[in-house]
Scaffold this motif. Structure first.
Motif, mmCIF file in Angstrom:
data_model
loop_
_atom_site.group_PDB
_atom_site.id
_atom_site.type_symbol
_atom_site.label_atom_id
_atom_site.label_comp_id
_atom_site.label_asym_id
_atom_site.label_seq_id
_atom_site.Cartn_x
_atom_site.Cartn_y
_atom_site.Cartn_z
ATOM 1 N N LEU A 1 0.823 -1.205 0.000
ATOM 2 C CA LEU A 1 0.000 0.000 0.000
ATOM 3 C C LEU A 1 0.863 1.263 0.000
ATOM 4 C CD1 LEU A 1 -2.849 -1.060 2.445
ATOM 5 C CD2 LEU A 1 -2.941 -0.892 -0.046
ATOM 6 N N VAL A 2 1.951 1.253 0.725
ATOM 7 C CA VAL A 2 2.868 2.398 0.698
ATOM 8 C C VAL A 2 3.392 2.612 -0.722
ATOM 9 C CG1 VAL A 2 5.122 3.227 1.472
ATOM 10 C CG2 VAL A 2 3.507 2.287 3.131
ATOM 11 N N GLU A 3 3.760 1.522 -1.371
ATOM 12 C CA GLU A 3 4.285 1.589 -2.737
ATOM 13 C C GLU A 3 3.234 2.159 -3.692
ATOM 14 O OE1 GLU A 3 6.204 -1.529 -6.014
ATOM 15 O OE2 GLU A 3 4.969 -2.268 -4.382
ATOM 16 N N VAL A 4 2.008 1.671 -3.611
ATOM 17 C CA VAL A 4 0.950 2.136 -4.505
ATOM 18 C C VAL A 4 0.647 3.611 -4.263
ATOM 19 C CG1 VAL A 4 -1.496 1.905 -5.082
ATOM 20 C CG2 VAL A 4 -0.085 -0.145 -4.797
ATOM 21 N N LEU A 5 0.546 4.005 -3.001
ATOM 22 C CA LEU A 5 0.178 5.384 -2.683
ATOM 23 C C LEU A 5 1.285 6.382 -2.999
ATOM 24 C CD1 LEU A 5 -1.777 4.753 0.637
ATOM 25 C CD2 LEU A 5 -2.724 5.444 -1.578
ATOM 26 N N ARG B 1 0.200 6.713 -6.856
ATOM 27 C CA ARG B 1 -1.152 7.124 -7.226
ATOM 28 C C ARG B 1 -1.862 7.759 -6.038
ATOM 29 N NH1 ARG B 1 -1.901 1.799 -8.837
ATOM 30 N NH2 ARG B 1 -3.722 1.703 -7.456
ATOM 31 N N GLU B 2 -2.969 8.399 -6.330
ATOM 32 C CA GLU B 2 -3.710 9.100 -5.278
ATOM 33 C C GLU B 2 -4.412 8.138 -4.328
ATOM 34 O OE1 GLU B 2 -5.003 12.118 -2.943
ATOM 35 O OE2 GLU B 2 -3.562 12.217 -4.602
ATOM 36 N N THR B 3 -4.872 6.997 -4.838
ATOM 37 C CA THR B 3 -5.599 6.046 -3.998
ATOM 38 C C THR B 3 -5.088 4.630 -4.231
ATOM 39 O OG1 THR B 3 -7.335 5.669 -5.648
ATOM 40 C CG2 THR B 3 -7.683 7.475 -4.062
ATOM 41 N N ALA B 4 -5.426 3.756 -3.294
ATOM 42 C CA ALA B 4 -5.142 2.328 -3.407
ATOM 43 C C ALA B 4 -6.411 1.573 -3.047
ATOM 44 C CB ALA B 4 -4.001 1.923 -2.484
ATOM 45 N N SER B 5 -6.477 0.288 -3.437
ATOM 46 C CA SER B 5 -7.662 -0.506 -3.114
ATOM 47 C C SER B 5 -7.250 -1.894 -2.685
ATOM 48 C CB SER B 5 -8.603 -0.594 -4.319
ATOM 49 O OG SER B 5 -7.965 -1.192 -5.424
ATOM 50 N N VAL B 6 -7.955 -2.403 -1.675
ATOM 51 C CA VAL B 6 -7.673 -3.730 -1.153
ATOM 52 C C VAL B 6 -8.999 -4.437 -0.916
ATOM 53 C CG1 VAL B 6 -7.517 -2.878 1.236
ATOM 54 C CG2 VAL B 6 -6.476 -5.062 0.638
ATOM 55 N N VAL B 7 -9.033 -5.721 -1.244
ATOM 56 C CA VAL B 7 -10.204 -6.553 -0.995
ATOM 57 C C VAL B 7 -9.903 -7.440 0.198
ATOM 58 C CG1 VAL B 7 -11.763 -8.303 -1.912
ATOM 59 C CG2 VAL B 7 -10.854 -6.517 -3.419
ATOM 60 N N VAL C 1 1.151 4.081 6.157
ATOM 61 C CA VAL C 1 0.080 4.089 5.158
ATOM 62 C C VAL C 1 -0.868 5.249 5.436
ATOM 63 C CG1 VAL C 1 -1.848 2.802 4.167
ATOM 64 C CG2 VAL C 1 0.204 1.574 4.932
ATOM 65 N N ASP C 2 -1.201 6.002 4.405
ATOM 66 C CA ASP C 2 -2.238 7.026 4.512
ATOM 67 C C ASP C 2 -3.581 6.331 4.311
ATOM 68 O OD1 ASP C 2 -3.957 9.154 4.378
ATOM 69 O OD2 ASP C 2 -2.786 10.291 2.897
ATOM 70 N N TRP C 3 -4.141 5.824 5.398
ATOM 71 C CA TRP C 3 -5.317 4.970 5.318
ATOM 72 C C TRP C 3 -6.539 5.689 4.759
ATOM 73 C CZ3 TRP C 3 -4.376 0.043 5.552
ATOM 74 C CH2 TRP C 3 -3.282 -0.418 6.300
ATOM 75 N N GLY C 4 -6.588 6.984 4.855
ATOM 76 C CA GLY C 4 -7.711 7.728 4.309
ATOM 77 C C GLY C 4 -7.775 7.706 2.793
ATOM 78 N N ARG C 5 -6.726 7.229 2.151
ATOM 79 C CA ARG C 5 -6.688 7.147 0.688
ATOM 80 C C ARG C 5 -6.849 5.708 0.183
ATOM 81 N NH1 ARG C 5 -0.986 9.479 -0.165
ATOM 82 N NH2 ARG C 5 -1.373 8.913 -2.359
ATOM 83 N N LEU D 1 -9.024 -4.370 12.525
ATOM 84 C CA LEU D 1 -8.206 -3.314 11.939
ATOM 85 C C LEU D 1 -8.918 -1.987 11.739
ATOM 86 C CD1 LEU D 1 -5.615 -2.291 10.529
ATOM 87 C CD2 LEU D 1 -6.506 -3.276 8.386
ATOM 88 N N LEU D 2 -10.057 -1.999 11.073
ATOM 89 C CA LEU D 2 -10.615 -0.746 10.569
ATOM 90 C C LEU D 2 -10.945 0.249 11.674
ATOM 91 C CD1 LEU D 2 -12.919 -2.023 7.683
ATOM 92 C CD2 LEU D 2 -10.517 -1.333 7.607
ATOM 93 N N ASP D 3 -11.359 -0.242 12.844
ATOM 94 C CA ASP D 3 -11.671 0.672 13.948
ATOM 95 C C ASP D 3 -10.424 1.288 14.565
ATOM 96 O OD1 ASP D 3 -14.351 0.205 13.592
ATOM 97 O OD2 ASP D 3 -14.563 -1.168 15.295
ATOM 98 N N ALA D 4 -9.248 0.749 14.212
ATOM 99 C CA ALA D 4 -8.001 1.215 14.820
ATOM 100 C C ALA D 4 -7.228 2.177 13.936
ATOM 101 C CB ALA D 4 -7.119 0.018 15.173
ATOM 102 N N ILE D 5 -7.697 2.400 12.710
ATOM 103 C CA ILE D 5 -6.961 3.249 11.776
ATOM 104 C C ILE D 5 -7.885 4.338 11.230
ATOM 105 C CG2 ILE D 5 -5.245 1.511 11.121
ATOM 106 C CD1 ILE D 5 -6.969 0.865 8.678
ATOM 107 N N PRO D 6 -7.321 5.445 10.748
ATOM 108 C CA PRO D 6 -8.138 6.566 10.278
ATOM 109 C C PRO D 6 -8.640 6.365 8.846
ATOM 110 C CG PRO D 6 -5.823 7.173 10.176
ATOM 111 C CD PRO D 6 -5.873 5.794 10.806
ATOM 112 N N VAL D 7 -9.622 5.495 8.674
ATOM 113 C CA VAL D 7 -10.185 5.252 7.346
ATOM 114 C C VAL D 7 -11.169 6.370 6.994
ATOM 115 C CG1 VAL D 7 -9.939 2.760 7.573
ATOM 116 C CG2 VAL D 7 -12.090 3.854 8.231
#
Length: 251
Positions: free
Chosen positions: A27-31, A34-40, A63-67, A94-100
């Motif tokens: 994710l660091v590499e992608v961001l 590019r402006e955003t990244a996506s994960v399933v 990781v800039d989790w907001g992106r 995870l999601l509750d622990a990071i600034p999504v």
């Protein structure tokens, strides 16, 4: 499609840590590009252990989790907050622990959603959301940077089970699944074309109970009988295993 690469970790705990480190790095590499990244995201013990390891990692703040856009490969058709939902597990791990960004968390809605008890309509709604983010791509899904999958002892992935109609779906990107052999019986799942649209597909498995499914996936079995064999990414396909899950592979 890419040829699978196998990476074996000594045990389930180190597997989770390894997946977490790989996801953060990717994710660091992608961001950076590019402006955003996506994960399933996936559910199950190994998938949620990896997400918890991300949350526990000091490197997570790189990781800039907001992106980051978060999607799901499948979901149990249960109300929001149900402990059996993959979304619930991912939020707790995870999601509750990071600034999504809440707008970038794309959940598959259950019977308390706008389509009520109609899982097929909910799946169609999810497919429309995927298409809106696809920027004209075919199939109509985003170019997921990482798509994570667990695998069952029966070689199912997402909620695509051996011998069921959903395994053969070629047109739609998300479908309702009825009569699942694993409870609950009603689910929503990405289809094989949606999975294979990802840049990277990671199959994550731990434990001896997954060894035969892993072997089938890597041996090129018929996806109708072993859906994991259809799991391939455009750029990379990784089997991330512990030693027990790899125990049926040639040495």
């Amino acid at each position: 499609m890419s040829a699978p690469k196998v990476l074996v970790h000594p045990d389930a705990e180190l597997l989770a840590a390894g997946v977490a480190a790989r996801l953060i790095s990717r994710l660091v590499e992608v961001l950076a590009e590019r402006e955003t990244a996506s994960v399933v995201l996936t559910g199950g013990g190994s998938g949620l252990a990896a997400l918890a390891a991300v949350a526990a990692s000091p490197a997570r703040d790189a990781v800039d989790w907001g992106r980051v856009d978060f999607w799901w490969g499948d979901e149990r058709f249960l109300p929001s907050g149900d402990p059996e939902r993959n979304e619930t597990g991912a939020r707790e791990a995870l999601l509750d622990a990071i600034p999504v960004d809440p707008a970038r968390v794309h959940v598959m809605r259950g019977p308390d959603g706008p389509d009520g008890d109609d899982a097929d309509a909910s799946a169609a709604r999810y497919a429309a959301e995927l298409a809106a983010a696809a920027a004209g791509r075919e199939p109509a899904v985003p170019a997921f940077d990482v798509l994570m999958l667990g695998v069952g002892p029966d070689a199912h992935i997402a909620s695509l089970f051996p011998g069921q109609e959903a395994v053969h779906e070629a047109g739609r990107t998300a479908v309702g699944v009825h009569g699942s052999p694993k409870p609950p019986p009603t689910r929503i799942s990405l289809t094989v074309p949606a999975i294979r649209a990802a840049e990277e597909v990671w199959v994550i498995a731990a434990g001896a109970g997954k060894a035969e499914a892993v072997r089938l996936g890597l041996a090129g079995a018929d996806p109708a009988e072993a859906p994991v064999a259809a799991a391939r990414g455009r750029r990379a396909t990784l089997y991330l295993l512990d030693r027990e899950a790899a125990s049926a592979l040639p040495s």
